[in-house]
Design a protein around this motif. Structure first.
Motif, PDB file in Angstrom:
ATOM      1  N   ASP A 141       0.828  -1.213   0.000  1.00  0.00           N
ATOM      2  CA  ASP A 141       0.000   0.000   0.000  1.00  0.00           C
ATOM      3  C   ASP A 141       0.859   1.258   0.000  1.00  0.00           C
ATOM      4  OD1 ASP A 141      -2.211  -1.591   0.013  1.00  0.00           O
ATOM      5  OD2 ASP A 141      -2.555  -1.456   2.169  1.00  0.00           O
ATOM      6  N   VAL A 142       1.927   1.233   0.823  1.00  0.00           N
ATOM      7  CA  VAL A 142       2.820   2.401   0.880  1.00  0.00           C
ATOM      8  C   VAL A 142       3.467   2.637  -0.478  1.00  0.00           C
ATOM      9  CG1 VAL A 142       4.961   3.266   1.864  1.00  0.00           C
ATOM     10  CG2 VAL A 142       3.245   2.263   3.351  1.00  0.00           C
ATOM     11  N   ALA A 143       3.875   1.553  -1.120  1.00  0.00           N
ATOM     12  CA  ALA A 143       4.479   1.705  -2.447  1.00  0.00           C
ATOM     13  C   ALA A 143       3.479   2.300  -3.444  1.00  0.00           C
ATOM     14  CB  ALA A 143       4.978   0.352  -2.945  1.00  0.00           C
ATOM     15  N   GLU A 144       2.220   1.834  -3.355  1.00  0.00           N
ATOM     16  CA  GLU A 144       1.199   2.395  -4.246  1.00  0.00           C
ATOM     17  C   GLU A 144       0.959   3.872  -3.954  1.00  0.00           C
ATOM     18  OE1 GLU A 144      -2.186  -0.046  -3.710  1.00  0.00           O
ATOM     19  OE2 GLU A 144      -1.424  -1.718  -4.936  1.00  0.00           O
ATOM     20  N   LEU A 145       0.920   4.225  -2.657  1.00  0.00           N
ATOM     21  CA  LEU A 145       0.717   5.627  -2.288  1.00  0.00           C
ATOM     22  C   LEU A 145       1.877   6.498  -2.761  1.00  0.00           C
ATOM     23  CD1 LEU A 145      -0.775   5.249   1.306  1.00  0.00           C
ATOM     24  CD2 LEU A 145      -1.975   5.956  -0.771  1.00  0.00           C
ATOM     25  N   ARG A 146       3.103   5.960  -2.630  1.00  0.00           N
ATOM     26  CA  ARG A 146       4.266   6.716  -3.116  1.00  0.00           C
ATOM     27  C   ARG A 146       4.147   6.947  -4.619  1.00  0.00           C
ATOM     28  NH1 ARG A 146       8.997   6.943  -0.122  1.00  0.00           N
ATOM     29  NH2 ARG A 146      10.206   6.770  -2.043  1.00  0.00           N
ATOM     30  N   GLN A 147       3.673   5.922  -5.321  1.00  0.00           N
ATOM     31  CA  GLN A 147       3.514   6.074  -6.771  1.00  0.00           C
ATOM     32  C   GLN A 147       2.434   7.114  -7.087  1.00  0.00           C
ATOM     33  OE1 GLN A 147       2.686   2.416  -8.707  1.00  0.00           O
ATOM     34  NE2 GLN A 147       2.892   3.248 -10.771  1.00  0.00           N
ATOM     35  N   LYS A 148       1.317   7.090  -6.308  1.00  0.00           N
ATOM     36  CA  LYS A 148       0.266   8.090  -6.512  1.00  0.00           C
ATOM     37  C   LYS A 148       0.758   9.494  -6.189  1.00  0.00           C
ATOM     38  CE  LYS A 148      -3.625   4.981  -5.631  1.00  0.00           C
ATOM     39  NZ  LYS A 148      -4.774   4.693  -4.746  1.00  0.00           N
ATOM     40  N   THR A 199       2.679  10.746  -8.966  1.00  0.00           N
ATOM     41  CA  THR A 199       1.754  11.126 -10.046  1.00  0.00           C
ATOM     42  C   THR A 199       1.120  12.490  -9.770  1.00  0.00           C
ATOM     43  OG1 THR A 199       1.280   8.795 -10.420  1.00  0.00           O
ATOM     44  CG2 THR A 199      -0.270  10.385 -11.349  1.00  0.00           C
ATOM     45  N   MET A 200       0.752  12.738  -8.492  1.00  0.00           N
ATOM     46  CA  MET A 200       0.162  14.023  -8.130  1.00  0.00           C
ATOM     47  C   MET A 200       1.152  15.163  -8.315  1.00  0.00           C
ATOM     48  SD  MET A 200      -2.103  13.038  -4.761  1.00  0.00           S
ATOM     49  CE  MET A 200      -2.590  14.750  -4.580  1.00  0.00           C
ATOM     50  N   GLU A 201       2.417  14.916  -7.958  1.00  0.00           N
ATOM     51  CA  GLU A 201       3.435  15.949  -8.160  1.00  0.00           C
ATOM     52  C   GLU A 201       3.572  16.289  -9.649  1.00  0.00           C
ATOM     53  OE1 GLU A 201       6.897  14.414  -6.372  1.00  0.00           O
ATOM     54  OE2 GLU A 201       6.268  14.823  -4.306  1.00  0.00           O
ATOM     55  N   THR A 202       3.520  15.274 -10.479  1.00  0.00           N
ATOM     56  CA  THR A 202       3.603  15.516 -11.930  1.00  0.00           C
ATOM     57  C   THR A 202       2.404  16.328 -12.419  1.00  0.00           C
ATOM     58  OG1 THR A 202       4.769  13.416 -12.176  1.00  0.00           O
ATOM     59  CG2 THR A 202       3.823  14.378 -14.162  1.00  0.00           C
ATOM     60  N   LEU A 203       1.209  15.985 -11.926  1.00  0.00           N
ATOM     61  CA  LEU A 203       0.008  16.727 -12.313  1.00  0.00           C
ATOM     62  C   LEU A 203       0.068  18.180 -11.840  1.00  0.00           C
ATOM     63  CD1 LEU A 203      -2.751  14.040 -11.599  1.00  0.00           C
ATOM     64  CD2 LEU A 203      -1.902  14.806 -13.824  1.00  0.00           C
ATOM     65  N   GLN A 204       0.646  18.396 -10.620  1.00  0.00           N
ATOM     66  CA  GLN A 204       0.771  19.755 -10.098  1.00  0.00           C
ATOM     67  C   GLN A 204       1.667  20.599 -10.998  1.00  0.00           C
ATOM     68  OE1 GLN A 204      -0.897  20.934  -7.530  1.00  0.00           O
ATOM     69  NE2 GLN A 204      -0.005  22.979  -7.640  1.00  0.00           N
ATOM     70  N   LYS A 205       2.763  19.981 -11.441  1.00  0.00           N
ATOM     71  CA  LYS A 205       3.674  20.705 -12.330  1.00  0.00           C
ATOM     72  C   LYS A 205       2.984  21.037 -13.658  1.00  0.00           C
ATOM     73  CE  LYS A 205       7.897  18.742 -10.383  1.00  0.00           C
ATOM     74  NZ  LYS A 205       9.072  17.897 -10.636  1.00  0.00           N
ATOM     75  N   GLU A 206       2.222  20.098 -14.180  1.00  0.00           N
ATOM     76  CA  GLU A 206       1.515  20.355 -15.439  1.00  0.00           C
ATOM     77  C   GLU A 206       0.479  21.476 -15.260  1.00  0.00           C
ATOM     78  OE1 GLU A 206      -0.173  16.706 -16.653  1.00  0.00           O
ATOM     79  OE2 GLU A 206       1.748  15.797 -17.263  1.00  0.00           O
TER      80      GLU A 206
END
Length: 675
Positions: free
Chosen positions: A616-623, A626-633
């Protein structure tokens, strides 16, 4: 005579390196990746740990972090082997590979060079067909070799003469046999019916066999039993092939039937199968049973007690060790799983079992994946209660793959090994006194010091004989050896200076600890009376003197009886106290065992939960990434929007400025003229 090419397969460590190369370990750091595609995860991890232990030694690396679950699992598999010797790890590696992929050696032999020598053999035009894993091929008789030299297959302690000409006891003899010898093997089944020893199945170079061979013990001639098609069951005569197997048990049933119970096969079934061979019709059939049969397995013990088969332990198709107990009633053909009392023996395979007084089942030795045992356990088949009595005498060393047979109240044990070397001594246990002693010892690398050999009991010229066959001690064997147990070796445990309670008394004393004291008291009085009676026959004057002192003797005996009765009462009280303490200790032990099982279950659940949390932690880290990438976009889009708005504003300002200058230049006049 003719010259032939003979091989015996690779010896260690070459055999280990050939197995490691076949599996996919080439010494590179990434060599373990190809192993997972061939085997299950648990087997791959075990092979990895054994390979590292054999080539590098004990694990001294730090434990990997929790973010690397695969590396952590590999580290735990290697680290869990502790200080296991390199040679032991090599043998275990090869053994596991043979169980998982029985045909590996034949496929690997295409690129593995074996030592080959020219040896002289009998000029025979015929060759014996042998079926392995369902495929038939012609077998040529070869002489075992090792490292390019012809080896002696017997030791100086084994007498090479016929049984009729050697009147020697407690010494192994290699009888002169004739006829086509069976293929060398181990983990086969053996049984004697009507002065004939039958050999079925086994393992040779990792291949399972399904041939049935017979040795006539009256003339010592080998022959192969020509089989007819197997019937699916005793009630269904449809033909079906009997699968090659190893690690099974062969039990004589009646006067003309053999039972082949369990065993490892290439395509194992979910539950244990019992095959029946009819010596009159030469056909195999599957025994139709009722109830819930045990899971399929190999390396178990099967003991015939009355009209029932008692099955204990073994290793299932998933390489899980077992310590369950099942009974098959041969009259009703019904399986029954037994819930026993007290702590059973630890899970194991390749152990030996025997029955004493048709009531007590004895389990000795055996092994796990990493160690061998020399413990002795006794099961009361009436109370279904386990005990671990104290062994006496020369206690044997830990071993697995040994064979045993009973002669009266004596249990003879031959062979076995500890994954390092074969056991050279033949030992005997007196099942009444639980005292061990050594019968004889052989020296060197001989078939008698092998794992997976067979041992049966027969008679020759009115005398009991023990017959061993086959085994594996670095090479596969097909030799026959015979031992005549002497009267001394059968009874020597009884003549020890310090006898101990027999297995029957040891279990019985738990419920009635005072009976032995009463018996000793009665024997003591009887002995004194016998002494007096014997003295009375010396002479007439002596008789007169004794008659005159009868009253004095009786008074002395009465006083001694009262004293013994007083001591007996104290012993009864003490025995009751000890019985209560023993009962409390067993209760605590049972509770602790249950608590341990509960803790193990909780630990497994916590480990599973931790692993899930890590996922779960690994999935959250991946999410989160992804959120950081979306914030930059999003920020980039905001900047683009602001730039677009600024550009539009600038364009509007320029348009307004251009209208004023156009009016000054006469543009409005042009519009008026047009009007």
């Amino acid at each position: 005579m003719a010259m032939a090419r003979a091989t015996s397969g690779l010896a260690y460590p070459e055999r280990f390196y050939a197995a490691a190369s076949y599996v996919g370990f080439d010494g590179s750091p990434n060599s373990a990746k190809g192993v997972t595609s061939k085997f299950a995860n648990d087997v791959s991890l075990l092979l990895y740990g054994l390979y590292q232990q054999a080539t590098v030694g004990p694990c001294k690396l730090p434990k990997p972090g929790a973010w690397s679950p695969i590396e952590q699992s590999k580290w735990m598999s290697w680290h869990g082997l502790g200080n296991m010797a390199s040679t032991e790890a090599m043998r275990l590696f090869v053994k596991i590979l043979e169980e998982e992929d029985p045909g590996w050696y034949s496929r690997a032999s295409n690129f593995v060079a074996e030592p080959v020598v020219d040896v002289e053999v009998n000029n025979r035009a015929d060759a014996e067909p042998v079926t392995e894993n369902g495929s038939a091929f012609l077998e040529t008789k070869t002489i075992p070799t090792d490292n390019g030299t012809v080896l002696e297959t017997q030791d100086k302690d084994v007498v090479h003469e016929g049984l009729g000409s050697v009147n020697v006891y407690d010494q192994w003899i290699a009888p002169q046999v004739s006829g086509p010898r069976p293929k060398a093997r181990y983990e086969h089944g053996a049984a004697v019916i009507d002065d004939k020893m039958y050999i079925f199945g086994g393992n040779h170079n990792g291949r399972y066999l399904n041939d049935l061979q017979v040795l006539d013990l009256r003339n010592w001639v080998w022959s192969r039993v020509e089989l007819k098609a197997e019937a699916l069951s005793l009630e269904s005569p449809s033909p079906a092939p009997v699968p090659p197997c190893a690690g099974h048990s062969l039990i004589p049933w009646g006067i003309n039937k053999l039972l082949a119970v369990a065993g490892h096969t290439k395509d194992p079934s979910e539950t244990m199968q019992v095959k029946v061979f009819d010596l009159q019709t030469c056909t195999w059939s599957t025994l139709k049973t009722y109830g819930k049969p045990p899971v399929s397995r190999g390396g178990q013990s099967v003991t015939l007690v009355g009209s029932s088969l008692v099955i204990f332990g073994g290793e299932d198709a998933k390489r899980s060790l077992l310590n369950d107990l099942h009974i098959l009633d041969l009259e009703t053909m019904t399986w029954d799983e037994i819930d026993t009392l007290v702590v059973p023996p630890s899970p194991r395979s390749d152990h030996a079992a025997a029955v004493h007084a048709e009531r007590y089942l004895l389990i000795f030795g055996g092994g796990s994946h990493a160690s061998c045992f020399n413990d002795l356990h006794v099961l009361d088949l009436q109370a279904m209660e386990w005990s671990r009595p104290t062994q006496q005498g020369e206690i044997p060393s830990p071993r697995a793959g040994h064979a045993g047979v009973t002669v009266g109240e004596n249990w003879f044990i031959v062979g076995g090994g500890d994954n390092k070397s074969g056991v050279s001594e033949t030992v005997v246990l007196n099942m009444s006194t639980l005292a061990w002693s050594v019968v004889t010892t052989v020296q060197g690398r001989v078939p008698l010091a092998s794992e997976g050999l067979s041992l049966v009991l027969s008679s020759y010229n009115g005398e009991d004989i023990l017959i061993s066959f086959g085994g594996y001690n670095g090479r596969y064997n097909n030799e026959v050896n015979v031992l005549k147990p002497s009267h001394k070796s059968t009874l020597q445990s009884k003549m020890m200076e310090t006898p101990v309670p027999d297995s029957v008394s040891a279990v019985h004393n738990a419920t009635n600890p005072t009976r032995d004291l009463e018996s000793e008291f009665e024997t003591g009085q009887e002995g004194k009376i016998r002494e007096i009676v014997m003295d009375n026959v010396d002479s007439e004057p002596t008789k007169t003197i004794i008659e005159g002192s009868n009253e004095h003797i009786l008074a002395s005996l009465k006083a001694e009886k009262e004293e013994l009765e007083s001591l007996l009462g104290k012993e009864k009280v003490q025995s009751l106290q000890l019985k209560e303490e023993l009962s409390e200790a067993e209760t605590r032990n049972t509770d602790l065992y249950k608590e341990l099982q509960s803790v193990r279950g909780q630990l497994a659940a916590e480990q599973s939960r931790c692993f899930k949390l890590e996922v779960d932690v690994a999935e959250l880290r991946q999410k989160l990434q992804t959120m950081e990438t979306l914030q930059k976009e999003l920020e980039l889009l905001h900047r683009q929007k602001a730039a677009s708005e600024q550009a539009a504003l600038n364009a509007k300002e320029r348009q307004s400025s251009g209208g004023v200058w156009g009016w000054l230049a006469g543009t409005p006049g042009e519009k008026g003229g047009d009007a």
